[in-house]
Motif scaffolding. Structure first.
Motif, PDB file in Angstrom:
ATOM      1  N   VAL A  13      54.575  57.441 -19.488  1.00 59.07           N
ATOM      2  CA  VAL A  13      54.815  57.647 -18.040  1.00 59.07           C
ATOM      3  C   VAL A  13      53.480  57.591 -17.366  1.00 59.07           C
ATOM      4  O   VAL A  13      52.429  58.246 -17.920  1.00 59.07           O
ATOM      5  CB  VAL A  13      55.750  58.823 -17.604  1.00 59.07           C
ATOM      6  CG1 VAL A  13      57.008  58.544 -18.229  1.00 59.07           C
ATOM      7  CG2 VAL A  13      55.113  60.228 -18.204  1.00 59.07           C
ATOM      8  N   ASP A  14      53.482  57.462 -16.069  1.00 58.13           N
ATOM      9  CA  ASP A  14      51.999  57.616 -15.315  1.00 58.13           C
ATOM     10  C   ASP A  14      51.893  59.481 -14.929  1.00 58.13           C
ATOM     11  O   ASP A  14      52.817  60.195 -15.410  1.00 58.13           O
ATOM     12  CB  ASP A  14      51.923  56.859 -14.145  1.00 58.13           C
ATOM     13  CG  ASP A  14      52.976  57.135 -13.036  1.00 58.13           C
ATOM     14  OD1 ASP A  14      53.551  58.291 -12.933  1.00 58.13           O
ATOM     15  OD2 ASP A  14      53.251  56.481 -12.057  1.00 58.13           O
ATOM     16  N   ASN A  22      56.449  58.611 -13.590  1.00 55.40           N
ATOM     17  CA  ASN A  22      57.063  57.343 -13.664  1.00 55.40           C
ATOM     18  C   ASN A  22      56.841  56.324 -14.496  1.00 55.40           C
ATOM     19  O   ASN A  22      55.667  56.358 -15.138  1.00 55.40           O
ATOM     20  CB  ASN A  22      56.724  56.613 -12.352  1.00 55.40           C
ATOM     21  CG  ASN A  22      56.785  57.628 -11.082  1.00 55.40           C
ATOM     22  OD1 ASN A  22      57.857  57.795 -10.513  1.00 55.40           O
ATOM     23  ND2 ASN A  22      55.503  57.943 -10.489  1.00 55.40           N
ATOM     24  N   TYR A  82      57.807  63.201 -19.778  1.00 54.86           N
ATOM     25  CA  TYR A  82      58.022  64.044 -18.486  1.00 54.86           C
ATOM     26  C   TYR A  82      57.560  65.639 -18.763  1.00 54.86           C
ATOM     27  O   TYR A  82      56.825  66.023 -17.772  1.00 54.86           O
ATOM     28  CB  TYR A  82      59.452  63.769 -17.973  1.00 54.86           C
ATOM     29  CG  TYR A  82      59.471  64.489 -16.282  1.00 54.86           C
ATOM     30  CD1 TYR A  82      59.273  63.635 -15.486  1.00 54.86           C
ATOM     31  CD2 TYR A  82      60.069  65.765 -16.246  1.00 54.86           C
ATOM     32  CE1 TYR A  82      59.155  63.981 -14.036  1.00 54.86           C
ATOM     33  CE2 TYR A  82      60.208  65.972 -14.957  1.00 54.86           C
ATOM     34  CZ  TYR A  82      59.798  65.189 -13.882  1.00 54.86           C
ATOM     35  OH  TYR A  82      59.993  65.872 -12.723  1.00 54.86           O
TER      36      TYR A  82
END
Length: 141
Positions: A37-38, A42, A65
């Motif tokens: 994820v960034d 996301n 996350y």
């Protein structure tokens, strides 16, 4: 008003990290799910190796996350809270929080640019795959 500058993981780097994690998983004889994820949580890249556990798809996403949400590896959580019953029993009900190994923030020059979550093996095996992926980042910077 000054704008906030953010740093994010590029897709090309995410793909190289996935390849490194998959290679380590093959070496260990396991099949894993890998989520990258960034910095905002996301999805940037994902891979499910053949025969990786289905439930581990979501776990890998939650590990990534959690890692960016707190800017620390998921494996750091349990040792921090194991002796605090109220925290241990309460925090595990936080959506998307994972308190066992396999999630890592991806950091470059002190900036968290993303997170990686690996799930499908034991916590130790997942961490080994994540560490192999993080070595790719270190080689490029």
């Amino acid at each position: 008003m000054k704008l906030i500058e953010k740093f994010s993981i590029p897709n090309e780097l995410a793909k190289k990290m996935i390849e490194a994690a998959e290679n380590k998983a093959k070496e260990l004889g396991i099949a894993v799910n890998i989520t990258i994820v960034d910095e905002g949580g996301n999805l940037v890249a994902f891979s499910r190796m053949d025969h990786a556990p289905l439930l581990s798809i979501g776990i890998s996403q939650n590990k990534a996350y959690t890692a960016i949400g707190f800017k620390k590896p998921t494996g750091d959580w349990y040792p921090m809270i194991k002796d605090e019953p109220a925290l241990l029993n309460g925090i595990v009900h936080t959506p998307k929080l994972v308190i066992f190994g396999g999630g890592f923030p991806i950091t470059v020059d002190g900036h968290v640019i993303g997170g990686i979550g690996i799930s499908g093996g034991s916590a130790e095996e997942d961490e080994m795959c994540g560490e192999a992926a993080l070595q790719i980042v270190q080689q490029l910077v």
